[in-house]
Scaffold this motif. Structure first.
Motif, short mmCIF file in Angstrom:
data_model
loop_
_atom_site.label_atom_id
_atom_site.label_comp_id
_atom_site.label_asym_id
_atom_site.label_seq_id
_atom_site.Cartn_x
_atom_site.Cartn_y
_atom_site.Cartn_z
N VAL A 99 0.83 -1.21 0.00
CA VAL A 99 0.00 0.00 0.00
C VAL A 99 0.86 1.26 0.00
N LEU A 100 1.83 1.32 0.92
CA LEU A 100 2.61 2.55 1.07
C LEU A 100 3.54 2.79 -0.12
N LEU A 101 4.18 1.73 -0.60
CA LEU A 101 5.10 1.93 -1.73
C LEU A 101 4.35 2.25 -3.01
N SER A 102 3.16 1.67 -3.20
CA SER A 102 2.37 1.99 -4.40
C SER A 102 2.03 3.48 -4.42
N LYS A 103 1.65 4.01 -3.27
CA LYS A 103 1.33 5.44 -3.20
C LYS A 103 2.58 6.29 -3.42
N GLU A 104 3.71 5.82 -2.90
CA GLU A 104 4.95 6.57 -3.08
C GLU A 104 5.41 6.54 -4.53
N TYR A 105 5.25 5.40 -5.19
CA TYR A 105 5.59 5.33 -6.63
C TYR A 105 4.75 6.32 -7.42
N ASN A 106 3.45 6.38 -7.12
CA ASN A 106 2.56 7.31 -7.84
C ASN A 106 2.97 8.75 -7.57
N ARG A 107 3.30 9.05 -6.32
CA ARG A 107 3.69 10.42 -5.97
C ARG A 107 4.95 10.85 -6.71
N LEU A 108 5.88 9.91 -6.85
CA LEU A 108 7.15 10.21 -7.51
C LEU A 108 7.07 10.08 -9.03
N GLY A 109 5.94 9.56 -9.53
CA GLY A 109 5.80 9.38 -10.97
C GLY A 109 6.56 8.19 -11.52
N VAL A 171 6.68 -9.10 -12.00
CA VAL A 171 7.78 -8.49 -12.73
C VAL A 171 7.72 -6.96 -12.61
N GLU A 172 6.52 -6.40 -12.80
CA GLU A 172 6.36 -4.94 -12.68
C GLU A 172 6.67 -4.47 -11.27
N LYS A 173 6.20 -5.23 -10.27
CA LYS A 173 6.45 -4.86 -8.87
C LYS A 173 7.94 -4.82 -8.58
N GLN A 174 8.65 -5.86 -9.03
CA GLN A 174 10.09 -5.92 -8.80
C GLN A 174 10.82 -4.78 -9.51
N ALA A 175 10.38 -4.48 -10.72
CA ALA A 175 11.03 -3.41 -11.48
C ALA A 175 10.81 -2.05 -10.82
N LEU A 176 9.61 -1.82 -10.31
CA LEU A 176 9.34 -0.57 -9.60
C LEU A 176 10.17 -0.47 -8.32
N GLN A 177 10.29 -1.58 -7.61
CA GLN A 177 11.12 -1.59 -6.41
C GLN A 177 12.56 -1.24 -6.75
N GLN A 178 13.05 -1.77 -7.87
CA GLN A 178 14.42 -1.48 -8.27
C GLN A 178 14.59 -0.01 -8.64
N LYS A 179 13.59 0.55 -9.33
CA LYS A 179 13.65 1.98 -9.67
C LYS A 179 13.68 2.84 -8.41
N TYR A 180 12.85 2.48 -7.45
CA TYR A 180 12.80 3.24 -6.19
C TYR A 180 14.12 3.12 -5.45
N ALA A 181 14.67 1.90 -5.40
CA ALA A 181 15.95 1.68 -4.73
C ALA A 181 17.06 2.48 -5.41
N ASN A 182 17.04 2.53 -6.75
CA ASN A 182 18.05 3.30 -7.48
C ASN A 182 17.91 4.79 -7.20
N LEU A 183 16.67 5.24 -7.08
CA LEU A 183 16.43 6.65 -6.78
C LEU A 183 17.03 7.01 -5.43
N ILE A 184 16.82 6.14 -4.44
CA ILE A 184 17.39 6.37 -3.11
C ILE A 184 18.92 6.32 -3.19
N ARG A 185 19.42 5.31 -3.89
CA ARG A 185 20.87 5.14 -3.98
C ARG A 185 21.54 6.34 -4.63
N ASN A 186 20.92 6.86 -5.68
CA ASN A 186 21.52 7.98 -6.40
C ASN A 186 21.45 9.29 -5.62
N SER A 187 20.71 9.30 -4.52
CA SER A 187 20.67 10.49 -3.68
C SER A 187 21.77 10.49 -2.63
N VAL A 188 22.53 9.38 -2.56
CA VAL A 188 23.59 9.24 -1.56
C VAL A 188 24.92 9.67 -2.17
N TYR A 189 25.68 10.45 -1.40
CA TYR A 189 26.99 10.88 -1.87
C TYR A 189 27.99 10.78 -0.73
#
Length: 699
Positions: A99-109, A171-189
């Motif tokens: 529930v929470l990640l689906s809403k977060e994916y929608n919010r982030l586009g 497959v779609e769920k896993q791909a969205l999770q990976q996109k979200y994880a990459n988004l978080i990862r790319n915010s780390v420096y």
């Protein structure tokens, strides 16, 4: 494992939507027809996650699936209450994430486009799930042709189409999770300075000497604590006292149902009589199966499978020997060694599984297996035959089962595999169908034995259980909300405590199988005696609810008992700091300080900042942090630590070689921070969301 295997594990989900719809339609129709209040539907809600109700009807299949996964993980045995509670929690956390990640994916586009999905299913960048189910296990190559063929076949196969729909969702769920994880990862420096600091913190060594005054040197009863002491500590550490979920505490009396001396004597006499009958019975295996509390398959077993006391001796006995009765591990053992021999430790084999139900019966399946056996013996490609005829998931790998030890397969399959010779082809029947087995290799050799095994547990008699239950019932009838401890003390019953029980946990200290007790605790008010005698695996329990700690920030009154030791140590620290500072005044060396306080000087070498532990003492963050910020040869001031108050002098530091590969160090740090950040981001989503958890009403 093919797509059929994947979707068999998730088949329950296919029906959930239809079943839920039918139930809702039935309820709504019934409510309209009879005039019942619609709010009764809320009684079927397991919880609400950010405005979305989770009904018991949609939640139950997911719990069942989680339970099945636990069964597979732990060898297919019965699920105990702790595992059941973990399965429920696993299903709930999955729903929260959905529930929470689906809403977060929608919010982030975040979305998966049609082109991306095509690529994930059958393109040049297939999903890991597709690779898992359509990859060649021997070559590791993706079999795109098999995917395309299966996709085409779904147009004529409704069941396959439903399975592909489920796989596509995964497959779609896993791909969205990976996109979200990459988004978080790319915010780390991580900067070069941070990378070098981390290198130094993990590799710079400190050598120092210290003197300590331990808190244990002051007797607890000589330290008087005031409300102001508690309040000061609470205010200083307030952030530590946030309760993630409501918890409840109980005091209870457990009326034990452990076997009495009379029970032990009765069981011993029963076992002695059983032993005499066992020695002369003409059918060892049947007699054992009918009389043992623990079923051991009448099959060859190797060393390490039995109770250690038995296992250490029984394989030295020759065939025809009788062992026991011997008592170990709360049970008596009686064993006849029917036969023994040397056998492979493991077998490498492959097989073709035929389903008689799809072939017109067992005779037809056996006939086909015999024909396939002849073909294989005459040089036909076994792997190709498996792909064409087998109904097992191993068919895609040519029927290969890898290497397995005894106990891994059903008895019929195991016997054929271990009793045959490498190169043999054997046709056997099992509960799964008709197998054609090809034994490829035997590995190792050790002694195995076929045993007729009887185990009789030392358990309480019905008389003992009845007596314990009567005591518990009498106590429940007499006890009041305000005299639980006093009445227990008067009757010389031991009062125990179960602290901070959360609503869904399946265990409690001193209690076995306490779920019904915990559920009842969440229906009671603080101070109430729970309304019935609760049956545990180890006794009958009468309990009283002593405390309720709400979710969120806890008040000082909620944690006062919990922090008493820390508050006392804080007060001791002030007393010892004053004493140590007095010794430090005018001292020119750590030895002089030690002499003044009557304590030894303790040398430490090769301590690193990243591991702030004093060996054999405690983790002392303040002390080690102060050491690495100190000058060599200079006496420190008094440092309040976890186990006592310290003074130290640094003898020297050993600096590491310069960081050779800054990029690699930064990469390692980024991975670690990104992983933590992903968990922290999800926790933030949970903290922000309104989540109402009603699971305790159902499980």
């Amino acid at each position: 494992m093919g797509i059929m295997t994947f979707l068999r594990n998730r088949a329950g989900y296919v029906l959930v939507g239809a079943i839920a719809f039918a139930i809702i339609a039935f309820i709504v129709g019934d409510l309209i027809g009879t005039g019942k209040p619609f709010w009764e539907a809320s009684q079927r809600v397991v919880g609400t996650i950010d405005g979305e109700d989770i009904s018991i009807d949609e939640f139950t299949p997911k719990v069942d699936q989680s339970v099945e996964q636990f069964k597979q993980q732990y060898g297919g045995g019965a699920v105990n209450p702790q595992m059941q509670a973990m399965a429920v929690d696993n299903a709930w956390q999955t729903e929260v994430a959905r529930v929470l990640l689906s809403k977060e994916y929608n919010r982030l586009g975040l979305t998966i486009s049609g082109d991306e999905l095509f690529d994930l299913l059958q393109g040049t960048n297939p999903s890991p799930l597709i690779l898992q189910y359509f990859g060649n296990p021997q070559t590791g190559q993706f079999d795109r042709a098999a995917v395309i063929s299966s996709l085409k076949a779904q147009s004529k196969d409704a069941n396959l189409r439903a399975q592909w729909n489920l796989l596509q969702v995964e497959v779609e769920k896993q791909a969205l999770q990976q996109k979200y994880a990459n988004l978080i990862r790319n915010s780390v420096y991580v900067s070069s300075l941070e990378a070098n600091d981390e290198h130094v913190n993990r590799n710079k060594l400190a050598n120092f000497r210290y003197v300590s005054l331990n808190y244990a040197s002051i007797l607890d009863n000589t330290v008087k604590l005031t409300d102001a002491d508690y309040q000061a500590y609470y205010d200083e550490h307030k952030l530590m006292f946030k309760n993630p979920t409501e918890t409840r505490s109980l005091e209870f009396v457990n009326f034990s149902i452990e076997p009495t001396a009379a029970d032990s004597a009765a069981v011993k006499a029963q076992v002695a009589k059983l032993a005499e009958e066992f020695k002369v019975t003409p059918n060892d295996s049947l007699f054992a199966a009918n009389n043992s509390d623990v079923k051991v398959p009448f099959n060859y077993i190797g060393k390490g499978k039995l109770d250690p006391a038995v296992d250490s001796v029984i394989f030295n006995y020759p065939a025809g020997s009788f062992y026991g009765p011997t008592f170990s591990g709360n049970s008596y053992k009686l064993i006849k060694v029917v036969s023994s021999r040397f056998s492979p430790d493991s077998v490498k084999a492959r097989h073709i599984l035929l389903d008689p139900a799809k072939m017109g019966g067992e005779a037809a399946a056996t006939k086909l297996a015999d024909s396939l056996k002849s073909l294989a013996q005459n040089g036909a490609n076994f792997a190709e035959l498996a792909k064409k005829f087998s109904v097992d998931g191993s068919k895609d790998s040519g029927g290969d089962l890898g290497t397995f030890a005894r106990g891994a397969m059903v008895p019929e399959f195991e016997n054929a595999s271990f009793d045959g010779n490498p190169g043999d082809y054997k046709v056997v029947k099992s509960q799964f169908g008709i197998h054609l087995i090809n034994i490829q290799k035997h590995i190792g050799s050790s002694k195995v034995a076929k045993l007729a095994y009887i185990e009789k547990s030392l358990s309480p008699s019905s008389k003992t259980r009845d007596a314990a239950y009567r005591k518990a019932t009498t106590f429940l009838n007499e006890v009041k909300d305000d005299n639980f401890s006093e009445l227990a003390k008067k009757n010389k019953y031991l009062v125990s405590a179960a602290e901070n029980l959360n609503p869904t946990q399946g265990y409690a200290a001193g209690l076995e199988n306490p779920r019904q007790l915990i559920r009842a605790a969440y229906d009671a008010k603080k101070g109430e005696v729970l309304p019935e005698v609760y049956t545990m695996d180890n006794g009958f329990v009468v309990a009283r609810l002593t405390n309720v700690k709400p979710k969120g920030q806890l008040a000082l009154s909620d944690v006062k008992d919990q922090i008493e030791s820390a508050v006392r140590n804080q007060k001791k620290a002030k007393m010892l700091t004053e004493k140590l500072n007095s010794a430090l005044s005018g001292a020119s060396s750590i030895d002089q300080v030690a002499q003044k306080v009557g304590q030894p000087v303790n040398p430490l070498q090769n301590i690193v900042f990243a591991n702030p532990v004093i060996p054999g003492v405690a983790q002392e963050n303040k002390l080690i942090g102060s050491v690495f910020g100190a000058q060599v040869g200079k006496l420190s001031k008094a440092i309040e630590g976890a186990a006592g108050v310290y003074a130290f002098v640094v003898d020297g530091f050993s600096n590491p070689a310069p960081l050779a590969n800054t990029f690699k160090q930064k990469q390692v740090m980024v991975e670690g921070i990104a992983q933590r950040s992903l968990g922290q981001a999800f926790q933030a989503l949970q903290d922000k969301a309104e989540i109402k958890d009603n699971r305790v009403k159902f499980y």
